[in-house]
Scaffold this motif. Sequence first.
Motif, PDB file in Angstrom:
ATOM      1  N   UNK A 413       0.854  -1.180   0.000  1.00 46.92           N
ATOM      2  CA  UNK A 413       0.000   0.000   0.000  1.00 46.92           C
ATOM      3  C   UNK A 413       0.890   1.230   0.000  1.00 46.92           C
ATOM      4  N   UNK A 414       0.310   2.429   0.048  1.00 41.77           N
ATOM      5  CA  UNK A 414       1.146   3.634   0.020  1.00 41.77           C
ATOM      6  C   UNK A 414       2.016   3.783   1.272  1.00 41.77           C
ATOM      7  N   UNK A 415       1.556   3.269   2.412  1.00 38.88           N
ATOM      8  CA  UNK A 415       2.286   3.506   3.656  1.00 38.88           C
ATOM      9  C   UNK A 415       2.837   2.267   4.334  1.00 38.88           C
ATOM     10  N   UNK A 416       2.518   1.088   3.818  1.00 37.14           N
ATOM     11  CA  UNK A 416       3.040  -0.127   4.440  1.00 37.14           C
ATOM     12  C   UNK A 416       3.005  -1.295   3.457  1.00 37.14           C
ATOM     13  N   UNK A 417       3.673  -2.363   3.899  1.00 41.55           N
ATOM     14  CA  UNK A 417       3.719  -3.582   3.097  1.00 41.55           C
ATOM     15  C   UNK A 417       3.074  -4.703   3.916  1.00 41.55           C
ATOM     16  N   UNK A 418       2.656  -5.781   3.245  1.00 37.26           N
ATOM     17  CA  UNK A 418       2.126  -6.930   3.969  1.00 37.26           C
ATOM     18  C   UNK A 418       2.701  -8.202   3.360  1.00 37.26           C
ATOM     19  N   UNK A 419       2.845  -9.240   4.184  1.00 34.35           N
ATOM     20  CA  UNK A 419       3.437 -10.465   3.669  1.00 34.35           C
ATOM     21  C   UNK A 419       3.310 -11.645   4.583  1.00 34.35           C
ATOM     22  N   UNK A 420       4.125 -12.676   4.269  1.00 35.49           N
ATOM     23  CA  UNK A 420       4.100 -13.908   5.051  1.00 35.49           C
ATOM     24  C   UNK A 420       5.498 -14.271   5.489  1.00 35.49           C
ATOM     25  N   UNK A 421       5.606 -14.780   6.687  1.00 33.64           N
ATOM     26  CA  UNK A 421       6.923 -15.138   7.219  1.00 33.64           C
ATOM     27  C   UNK A 421       7.462 -16.359   6.489  1.00 33.64           C
ATOM     28  N   UNK A 422       8.752 -16.336   6.154  1.00 35.38           N
ATOM     29  CA  UNK A 422       9.332 -17.488   5.482  1.00 35.38           C
ATOM     30  C   UNK A 422      10.300 -18.264   6.373  1.00 35.38           C
ATOM     31  N   UNK A 423      10.486 -17.831   7.610  1.00 25.09           N
ATOM     32  CA  UNK A 423      11.286 -18.662   8.537  1.00 25.09           C
ATOM     33  C   UNK A 423      10.700 -18.612   9.929  1.00 25.09           C
TER      34      UNK A 423
END
Length: 423
Positions: A413-423
């Motif tokens: 988004x304009x002010x943050x990112x989102x994701x998934x943990x890979x470890x």
Amino acid sequence: MNAHDSEKVIGTLVSEGYRRVPTPEEAELVFYNTCSIRDKAEQKVFHRLDQFKRDGKGKTFAVLGCVAQQEGEKIFEKAPHVSMVCGSASYNQLPQMLVQLEAGNRRVTGLSLDTADTFETPMTRRDNPHRAYLTIIEGCDKACAYCVVPFTRGPERSRTSTSVLAETRQLAQMGYSEVQLLGQNVNSYRDPSAAGWDFAQLLDGVGRVEGIRRVRFTTSHPRDFVKPIVDAIEANEALCNHVHLPVQSGSTRILEAMRRLYTREDYLRTIGWMKASRRPIAITTDIIVGFPGESEEDFEATLGLLDEVEFDAIFGFKYSRRPNTSALALEDHISEEEKSRRLAIVQERQRAIQIRRNAEYVGRVEECLVEGFNKATGQWMGRTSQNKMLNFLHPAATDLTGQYRYVRVTRAGPNSLAGECVN
Ligand code: 5AD
Ligand code: SF4
């Protein structure tokens, strides 16, 4: 800087035998730390002091920080329930001032700006258990036409590199993995001891302290931002991929009127070093709109600069007249409506840039320092080396706060990112 000043003052109070309470209502002694960088912040102080007067029967009040320094004893007249007024350069006198306060003195002041030594307290109560602020230089020797800081924080005083390194080691031993070096003009740091380190050398030294995984610094002045700082970042993994470099305006004419000591071209050259680096350095900045005499053309130059640099984030401000500053004497002050219009345009333009830039992160894996858990979204909140907020899902039931995790970015988004943990 102010947040860290409060941590130092709290540390001093605690070592003098005071106990911290959760709310001002429960306190007998209320210390109010203040900011006067813009008029709005200052107005808030007097509003809050009024509130304290109504709710504060039997309490003792002290005003600290830049409004205290700027208004001095006038505060006693405006707010007679205040018993102590103390600027940041006098915090090392706090223990003596507390004695006077306890003896019943109702007009205690600490307003001298010629304090030679940098404020160092034996005890600092840090709020965050993983990231520690660390002051390396106080005050400012510049004279930007709009800025009140040289009047409220006084001239520059650097700490010795030995003392900075000793505090860093101590922090690492206490379990901190990230340090943020602070100064109004952090990169004009100059070691006053025989070693004579400059800022780039100090950065590298702090980054080599065992246990320190991340080093940040703020705020840098473009005039003192030399290439060796970028070289230090490239050479030392612990130095974060982020530089905050306030430009204020994209128009050389306005930069000159602001007495910023660099041109648009100088600034862009510095940005060029960072863009050419093999480290993906995020760049953020501060912008002032509506400085006296800022024409439509000057303003367009600022918008053009945003497009050219593509900052990762900006802090935009409407020019605010400040006491003692040289810009007060300038003509062509711009209306509030026009300043608001320009600020809105700047923010809209920048929002589009951030959406575009952050989208480039999708698919990448970033290292995050976990700052906490957001119950509302069920996500962990992490901070990347570029200082971007990265929210992520993680199956663990244990607390990850303060740990480092690798996260694959799936949305932006304009002010943050989102994701998934890979470890
Ligand atoms: N008016 C508006 N913004 C200001 N700043 C400092 N002084 C003023 C002022 N008088 C902004 C600058 C600075 C940031 C901390 O606050 O952009 O970089
Ligand atoms: Fe203020 Fe300029 Fe000093 Fe920054 S460099 S604190 S803007 S006078």
